[in-house]
Write an enzyme that holds these catalytic residues in place. Structure first.
Site, short mmCIF file in Angstrom:
data_model
loop_
_atom_site.label_atom_id
_atom_site.label_comp_id
_atom_site.label_asym_id
_atom_site.label_seq_id
_atom_site.Cartn_x
_atom_site.Cartn_y
_atom_site.Cartn_z
N SER A 10 0.82 -1.22 0.00
CA SER A 10 0.00 0.00 0.00
C SER A 10 0.85 1.26 0.00
CB SER A 10 -0.93 0.02 1.21
OG SER A 10 -1.87 -1.04 1.15
N GLY A 40 -4.35 -2.01 -0.71
CA GLY A 40 -3.54 -1.74 -1.88
C GLY A 40 -3.34 -0.25 -2.09
N GLY A 79 -2.94 3.49 -4.35
CA GLY A 79 -3.57 4.21 -5.45
C GLY A 79 -4.94 4.78 -5.11
N CYS A 81 -9.46 -2.13 3.75
CA CYS A 81 -8.75 -0.95 3.26
C CYS A 81 -9.17 -0.60 1.83
CB CYS A 81 -7.24 -1.16 3.40
SG CYS A 81 -6.28 0.37 3.30
N PHE A 82 -8.35 -0.88 0.82
CA PHE A 82 -8.73 -0.62 -0.56
C PHE A 82 -10.02 -1.38 -0.88
CE2 PHE A 82 -7.41 -0.40 -5.24
CZ PHE A 82 -7.52 0.97 -5.30
N GLN A 100 -12.92 0.67 0.21
CA GLN A 100 -13.20 1.77 -0.71
C GLN A 100 -13.88 1.25 -1.98
OE1 GLN A 100 -9.27 3.42 -1.15
NE2 GLN A 100 -9.08 3.73 1.05
N ASN A 113 -3.34 2.22 7.12
CA ASN A 113 -2.47 2.79 6.10
C ASN A 113 -3.32 3.15 4.89
OD1 ASN A 113 -0.57 3.49 4.22
ND2 ASN A 113 0.12 1.42 3.83
N GLY A 157 -4.86 6.73 2.39
CA GLY A 157 -4.93 8.15 2.12
C GLY A 157 -6.25 8.58 1.50
N PHE A 158 -7.15 7.59 1.27
CA PHE A 158 -8.47 7.87 0.71
C PHE A 158 -9.53 7.30 1.65
CE2 PHE A 158 -5.59 8.03 -2.85
CZ PHE A 158 -6.09 9.02 -3.68
N HIS A 169 -6.73 -2.51 9.29
CA HIS A 169 -6.08 -3.79 9.03
C HIS A 169 -6.21 -4.74 10.22
CE1 HIS A 169 -3.89 -2.58 5.31
NE2 HIS A 169 -4.13 -1.37 5.82
N GLU A 228 -5.52 -7.82 10.33
CA GLU A 228 -4.44 -8.82 10.41
C GLU A 228 -3.30 -8.32 11.30
OE1 GLU A 228 -2.98 -5.88 7.74
OE2 GLU A 228 -4.91 -6.93 7.74
#
Length: 396
Positions: A58, A245, A247, A273-274, A277, A315, A317-318, A366, A368
């Site tokens: 990430s 992940g 981006g 996380c990703f 989103q 972790n 940023g979006f 996260h 995990e």
């Protein structure tokens, strides 16, 4: 004559320069590989777990500032990496360890950075950088050492401002597994037959995620980020998972459409996380870029169902732009009611989604947690329960 017999700090004596997009510069010592690196500069508040941070996909195309002052004291080993290599674009630390001291250490952090070609800088005030980013938001930056550090700052700044932005970046395909593989429960302490088969799409998957499932008896079929719906259904999964992940989630057009087909098929879904989103966008909600994101292993989150507060590893940023409070109907498709299940106690950002009429949920953090707290490990158990209680039959 000096009586100091200590080993010099790695890179001490080689000049390095950190240049931020707004023209602020910091001078320090070269650390890791020499040369030039560009990326989005972010800070991580974790007091430990630097090896896991560095190898978290990430962080692709990001320069990571460690707010903890002393980094590298436990060295590097072959067991704690979260992926096949270091992914950070650059590394910023205040006080690198002169020598590692841990029975599991196999080499120094400096050696590992050099091996993977990661340009870093040390000997600078990382707290000052963190405060600057808190006030002005994340931005592009560059680390320059060796011959690169000898160029005029104006030239270095031009290099920084010509680098691509993180908004609009499509990066998952660049960090994903090259081919499919399976993580078996029997290899992680589970006795007996698997309790379920899960397809996990690797968008920057951390190694501990399928391990946490395998420890609970789940056979995990990891597929690359380019996997199709046909690839998923060929496994005949009991559940479907999308990982963390790098981006901008707005660029994950193929993965969003894949998840919609999975949801339409009634396959239970869990995302981290990703993956959270992507669920948000699949349901029709928007996503947006945070001023400086959440990164570290000490982020407080509240479960709105139970009122329980969890200390989490994060972790990102979006974030997902979904309404908090009473459940609302998903803006896209016939997915029924959705509610925000978790929120950040630092800034009220959405930290989880739960679908009430279809078997799907996700979290922004996260569970995990390697390294980090294990407060949220129950989410893997919730996924197993969701697969067991889903009214739809296993896809063949």
């Amino acid at each position: 004559m000096s009586n100091d017999t200590r080993t010099p700090a790695p890179g001490r004596g080689d000049r390095a320069v950190l240049v931020l997009e707004d023209g602020v510069t910091f001078e320090g010592d070269a650390y890791g590989a020499r040369g030039e690196t560009l990326g989005e500069i972010v800070f991580s508040t974790g007091m430990t777990g630097y090896q896991e941070t560095l190898t978290d996909p990430s962080y692709a195309r990001q320069i990571v500032v460690q707010t903890a002052p002393h980094i590298g004291n436990t060295g590097v080993n072959d067991e704690d990496a979260e992926s096949r290599r270091i992914w950070v674009a650059g590394y910023v630390v205040r006080d690198p360890a002169r020598r590692p001291s841990n029975w599991r250490s196999q080499r120094t952090l400096d050696e590992e950075l050099v091996k993977d070609g990661v340009v870093g800088i040390s000997g600078i005030d990382t707290r000052a950088i963190t405060r600057h980013l808190r006030e002005h938001a994340t931005m592009r930056a560059g680390i320059f050492s060796g011959e690169a550090a000898q160029r005029p700052v104006s030239e270095l700044l031009e290099r920084v401002t010509s680098a691509p932005q993180m908004s609009g970046a499509k990066l998952a395909e660049g960090v994903t597994a090259e081919s499919a593989y399976v993580v078996e429960p029997k290899d992680h302490g589970w006795e007996g037959e698997p309790v379920a088969d899960v397809v996990a799409v690797d968008l920057g998957l951390k190694a501990m995620t399928p391990v946490r499932m395998a420890e609970r008896g789940v056979r995990v079929h990891v597929l690359p980020a380019t996997a199709s719906f046909e690839d998923v259904t060929a496994v005949g999964p009991d559940g479907f998972f999308m990982s963390n992940g790098p981006g901008d989630p707005q660029t994950a057009v193929e993965q969003i459409e894949l998840l919609r087909r999975v949801l339409d098929a009634g396959i239970p879904y869990f995302g981290i996380c990703f993956g959270n989103q992507i669920l948000g966008r699949a349901l029709g909600f928007g996503t947006y870029k945070l001023p400086y994101g959440h990164r570290g292993i000490n982020q407080p989150v509240m479960d709105l169902t139970t009122g329980k507060v969890e200390i989490t590893a994060q972790n990102h940023g979006f974030a997902v732009d979904a309404p908090k409070g009473e459940p609302t109907r998903a803006p896209h498709g016939d997915y029924g009611r959705v509610r925000v299940s978790h929120i950040s106690l630092n800034d009220d950002v959405v930290e989880g989604l739960e679908c009430l009429d279809i078997p799907a949920f996700s979290v922004q953090y996260h569970p995990e947690a390697a390294a980090g707290p294990h407060d949220a490990a129950y989410l893997f158990d919730r996924f197993i329960e969701l697969m067991g209680s889903a009214s739809t039959k296993k896809v063949k």
